[in-house]
Design an enzyme around this catalytic site. Structure first.
Site, PDB file in Angstrom:
ATOM      1  N   CYS A   2     128.878  50.401  73.499  1.00 47.31           N
ATOM      2  CA  CYS A   2     128.693  48.983  73.212  1.00 47.31           C
ATOM      3  C   CYS A   2     127.428  48.776  72.380  1.00 47.31           C
ATOM      4  CB  CYS A   2     128.552  48.209  74.500  1.00 47.31           C
ATOM      5  SG  CYS A   2     129.756  48.634  75.747  1.00 47.31           S
ATOM      6  N   ARG A  27     129.893  50.741  66.907  1.00 46.37           N
ATOM      7  CA  ARG A  27     129.594  51.303  68.225  1.00 46.37           C
ATOM      8  C   ARG A  27     130.660  50.940  69.255  1.00 46.37           C
ATOM      9  NH1 ARG A  27     123.755  52.406  69.105  1.00 46.37           N
ATOM     10  NH2 ARG A  27     124.290  52.285  71.287  1.00 46.37           N
ATOM     11  N   TRP A  73     132.753  48.217  74.256  1.00 43.33           N
ATOM     12  CA  TRP A  73     133.683  49.349  74.344  1.00 43.33           C
ATOM     13  C   TRP A  73     134.003  49.459  75.832  1.00 43.33           C
ATOM     14  CZ3 TRP A  73     133.890  54.160  76.727  1.00 43.33           C
ATOM     15  CH2 TRP A  73     134.829  55.062  76.210  1.00 43.33           C
ATOM     16  N   ASN A  99     124.837  47.500  78.119  1.00 37.82           N
ATOM     17  CA  ASN A  99     125.419  48.782  77.711  1.00 37.82           C
ATOM     18  C   ASN A  99     125.184  49.756  78.855  1.00 37.82           C
ATOM     19  OD1 ASN A  99     125.824  47.648  75.243  1.00 37.82           O
ATOM     20  ND2 ASN A  99     124.315  48.896  74.157  1.00 37.82           N
ATOM     21  N   GLY A 100     126.158  50.617  79.121  1.00 38.93           N
ATOM     22  CA  GLY A 100     125.975  51.605  80.181  1.00 38.93           C
ATOM     23  C   GLY A 100     126.955  51.362  81.314  1.00 38.93           C
ATOM     24  N   GLU A 486     137.122  71.506  63.760  1.00 41.91           N
ATOM     25  CA  GLU A 486     136.594  70.257  63.215  1.00 41.91           C
ATOM     26  C   GLU A 486     137.658  69.535  62.371  1.00 41.91           C
ATOM     27  OE1 GLU A 486     134.316  68.339  63.801  1.00 41.91           O
ATOM     28  OE2 GLU A 486     133.932  67.173  61.995  1.00 41.91           O
ATOM     29  N   LYS A 490     139.028  65.837  63.217  1.00 45.65           N
ATOM     30  CA  LYS A 490     138.953  64.743  62.240  1.00 45.65           C
ATOM     31  C   LYS A 490     140.314  64.084  62.096  1.00 45.65           C
ATOM     32  CE  LYS A 490     135.768  64.180  62.042  1.00 45.65           C
ATOM     33  NZ  LYS A 490     134.460  64.594  62.478  1.00 45.65           N
ATOM     34  N   GLU A 493     141.410  62.116  65.374  1.00 46.03           N
ATOM     35  CA  GLU A 493     140.669  60.909  65.760  1.00 46.03           C
ATOM     36  C   GLU A 493     140.909  59.732  64.823  1.00 46.03           C
ATOM     37  OE1 GLU A 493     136.400  61.468  66.011  1.00 46.03           O
ATOM     38  OE2 GLU A 493     136.398  62.759  64.265  1.00 46.03           O
ATOM     39  N   HIS A 509     149.303  84.375  70.211  1.00 43.67           N
ATOM     40  CA  HIS A 509     149.258  84.366  71.676  1.00 43.67           C
ATOM     41  C   HIS A 509     149.782  83.054  72.253  1.00 43.67           C
ATOM     42  CE1 HIS A 509     147.138  88.157  71.654  1.00 43.67           C
ATOM     43  NE2 HIS A 509     146.314  87.666  70.743  1.00 43.67           N
ATOM     44  N   LYS A 608     131.018  55.172  68.281  1.00 41.68           N
ATOM     45  CA  LYS A 608     130.157  56.081  67.534  1.00 41.68           C
ATOM     46  C   LYS A 608     129.185  56.820  68.436  1.00 41.68           C
ATOM     47  CE  LYS A 608     128.592  57.908  63.809  1.00 41.68           C
ATOM     48  NZ  LYS A 608     129.425  59.007  63.305  1.00 41.68           N
TER      49      LYS A 608
HETATM   50  C1  F6R Z   1     133.722  63.133  65.930  1.00 44.61           C
HETATM   51  C2  F6R Z   1     132.587  62.502  66.541  1.00 44.61           C
HETATM   52  C3  F6R Z   1     132.252  62.820  67.956  1.00 44.61           C
HETATM   53  C4  F6R Z   1     130.764  63.090  68.077  1.00 44.61           C
HETATM   54  C5  F6R Z   1     130.377  63.285  69.551  1.00 44.61           C
HETATM   55  C6  F6R Z   1     128.912  63.636  69.703  1.00 44.61           C
HETATM   56  O1  F6R Z   1     133.891  62.756  64.617  1.00 44.61           O
HETATM   57  O2  F6R Z   1     131.904  61.739  65.908  1.00 44.61           O
HETATM   58  O3  F6R Z   1     133.008  63.885  68.415  1.00 44.61           O
HETATM   59  O4  F6R Z   1     130.453  64.227  67.334  1.00 44.61           O
HETATM   60  O5  F6R Z   1     130.649  62.113  70.255  1.00 44.61           O
HETATM   61  O6  F6R Z   1     128.100  62.649  69.183  1.00 44.61           O
HETATM   62  P1  F6R Z   1     126.592  62.927  68.814  1.00 44.61           P
HETATM   63  O7  F6R Z   1     126.559  63.917  67.728  1.00 44.61           O
HETATM   64  O8  F6R Z   1     126.060  61.590  68.412  1.00 44.61           O
HETATM   65  O9  F6R Z   1     125.943  63.446  70.065  1.00 44.61           O
END
Ligand code: F6R
Length: 613
Positions: A2, A27, A73, A99-100, A486, A490, A493, A509, A608
């Site tokens: 949030c 966020r 969120w 937040n939290g 990765e 990508k 998500e 496997h 984020k």
């Molecule tokens: C994927 C993504 C998330 C973050 C993860 C860690 O694109 O953004 O998987 O990498 O939530 O976030 P940070 O790097 O901020 O600790």
């Protein structure tokens, strides 16, 4: 997760709050709301994007020069108007944004309900508003600030809080435990936010609240204390980011802008650190702990998501270039085990935001056990950047798109520089080795530029052929195994296509059972020492009619001949290859997501900065 914003001053508060909430929308974007005090408490909230709230305010009007706002969120209770923040006390005088997570909210809620309180929402936050009201009203001798302190002492969990009360219409109260908050100091006006993005256009003077602290803010003053009432003098920091960095600059999405920024962000990350003249790597942030790092028994890397993937690349880098044993852990798992870590070990946490709850918890656990804790972090002033023993900033600039792109490449660059620096200190890398690596490193920004120039259009075209693929498989070996993970992350998500990444040899496997003519398989075949093996893997996929998209380089033309599609990238040292191979994968997922009409910058259910465990 949030986002919180707050304002007190002469401006129209609803304008500042809405603008701030839009900047914070990355966020969390389930719902949004504001509370203003202008004689009485006025609250407006709406499910969905900040635009919905903004339209409501435009229709109904909302005047006043102070208030708080929130983008949500959802954790407790579905996203709807009622569960949106702010939450208000029963007498309608106190409003709270949070937040939290309040971990003991159900027992507090039950106690309050037993005492006759009525709840409107399913959230944990409403408990704070009602408990605070009860405590404040319990005695004439309790000030509102004391009531907040008493309330917070009953709360178990994490919070970034902003609170207003009609009894003190010239004050905003904030408190922090485990969820970031900062105060922006203007001329006769103050700003509050959970990160710098809503503040940056108004002031560059900020104070970061630490855990266990609270502040009472008026338009021209602030008073910071601990929850236990110890008055504190806080350092005023200067924000290093500018407004242009948090805007789209003509790109349709932040994600595309951030993908295209990578030649610059990689160069920024190396600037002043990869020094050709002295044939050395200079990392001021870890200079003081270099001996400990060089003599470490092992490095444990803890991170989440994309940052965990960069950690996996780091494992290959440190083992090859510095001959240091490395283990890479999901931060969330590390903390819940009884991790064998202590003096002589290094915990390296990697985080773009510097606020990820699981990563913070891993950091604290390792500190408690006596390990040296280092950080790789993008956000200056974030909790991880302040609470680690030492560390290196990625200098990638603000990353607003929820899907991480330029932060990943910058993290890998930092890991590369660290591994080279340690290798040099240990005498494993000689001057000639360093010269070769440094020359190659410095060429990477232009190689990324080349890929963006030459691969963008072909990938865009190719993406339209795979828009409706239900599944994707990504295969890589060695340095490119983490890139396969990765690439798959990508894609899933932002496009919601199911995708899996595997070490290529693992395919036989199990995952090979999935392969048929409907299965696109992205093969990363751009590391010299594994190319022959990758060709065998491609043949295995072809034999089962899977469609191959190869990321390859011209040194490996055999791959081109046996692939259905190929994206050619420049050659580099194998250990730097992830910095190039990941770029086409970022573009592929971006264009597929756009074709599917997905909200690329704000994918469903994601946030984020994941500040809850
Ligand atoms: C994927 C993504 C998330 C973050 C993860 C860690 O694109 O953004 O998987 O990498 O939530 O976030 P940070 O790097 O901020 O600790």
């Amino acid at each position: 997760m949030c986002g919180i914003v707050g304002y007190i001053g002469d401006r129209k508060a609803s304008d500042v709050l809405i603008k701030g909430l839009k900047r914070l929308e990355y966020r969390g974007y389930d719902s949004a709301g504001v509370a203003l005090i202008n004689g009485s408490l006025e609250v407006r909230k709406r499910k969905g994007k900040v635009d919905h709230l903004s339209k409501l305010i435009a229709k109904e009007g909302l005047s006043g020069n102070m208030g708080i706002g929130h983008t949500r969120w959802a954790t407790h209770g579905e996203p709807n108007d009622v569960n949106s923040h702010p939450h208000v006390s029963e007498n309608g005088k106190i409003a709270v944004v949070h937040n939290g997570i309040i971990e003991n909210y159900s027992s507090l809620k039950k106690q309050l309900a037993d005492r006759g309180k009525t709840f409107q929402s399913q959230t944990d936050t409403e408990v704070i508003a009602l408990l605070l009201e009860e405590i404040y009203n319990s005695s004439f001798e309790i000030s509102f600030e004391e009531a907040i302190q008493l309330t917070l002492k009953q709360i178990v969990g994490t919070y970034g809080l902003a609170i207003v009360h009609t009894d003190s219409p010239d004050k905003i109260y904030i408190a922090r435990k485990g969820s970031p908050l900062l105060l922006g100091i203007g001329e006769n006006e103050m700003f509050i936010a959970s990160d710098a993005s809503p503040i940056v256009e108004f002031t560059n003077k900020v104070i970061y609240l630490d855990d266990g602290e609270m502040a009472t803010i008026t338009r021209d003053n602030y008073k910071v204390k601990t929850i236990d009432d110890v008055v504190l003098t806080k350092e005023v920091h200067e924000l290093a980011i500018g407004l242009e960095e948090i805007e789209k600059a003509g790109y349709p999405h932040f994600m595309l802008k951030e993908i295209f920024e990578q030649p610059r962000s990689i160069a920024d990350c190396m600037r002043g650190r990869v020094v050709k003249e002295t044939n050395s790597i200079q990392l001021g942030g870890i200079e003081d702990v270099m001996d400990e790092l060089v003599n470490a028994r092992r490095i444990v890397i803890a991170a989440c998501g994309t940052s965990w993937h960069s950690g996996l690349v780091g494992e290959y880098l440190f083992e090859e270039l510095a001959k240091l044993p490395v283990e890479v852990e999901y931060a969330s798992e590390f903390r819940y085990r009884d991790p064998l870590i202590g003096r002589g070990d290094v915990l390296l946490v990697i985080s773009q935001s510097g606020e990820t709850a699981d990563t913070l918890a891993a950091m604290r656990e390792a500190k408690k056990r006596g390990a040296l804790v280092l950080g790789i972090c993008n956000v200056v002033g974030s909790t991880i950047s302040r609470d680690t023993d030492a560390g290196v900033f990625t200098h990638a600039g603000p990353e607003i798109g929820v899907a991480s792109t330029k932060a990943f490449t910058a993290q890998v660059v930092v890991l590369t520089m660290m591994a080279l620096a340690v290798g040099k200190h240990k005498g494993i890398l000689k001057d000639d080795d360093m010269r070769m690596y440094i020359n190659e490193l410095l060429m990477l920004p232009s190689k990324v530029e080349y890929i963006l120039e030459h691969a963008n259009e072909p990938i865009k075209k190719m993406a339209s052929l795979f828009t409706y693929a239900p599944n994707f498989l990504y295969l890589g070996r060695s340095y490119n195994f983490p890139v396969a993970l990765e690439g798959a992350l990508k894609l899933k998500e932002i496009s919601y296509i199911h995708a899996e990444g595997y070490p290529a040899a693992e395919m036989k496997h199990g995952p090979i059972a999935l392969i048929d003519e409907m299965m696109p398989v992205v093969v990363i075949a751009a590391t010299e020492h594994t190319n022959d093996k990758m060709i065998s893997n491609i043949e295995e996929v072809k034999a089962r009619k899977g469609r191959i998209i190869a990321i390859m380089n011209d040194a490996n033309s055999d791959v081109k001949d046996i692939s259905d599609f190929h994206i050619s990238i420049p050659t580099t040292k194998d250990c730097f290859s992830p910095l190039l191979t990941v770029i086409p994968l970022q573009l592929l997922s971006y264009y597929i997501a756009v074709n599917r009409g997905c909200n690329v910058d704000q994918p469903r259910n994601l946030a984020k900065s994941v500040t809850v465990e």
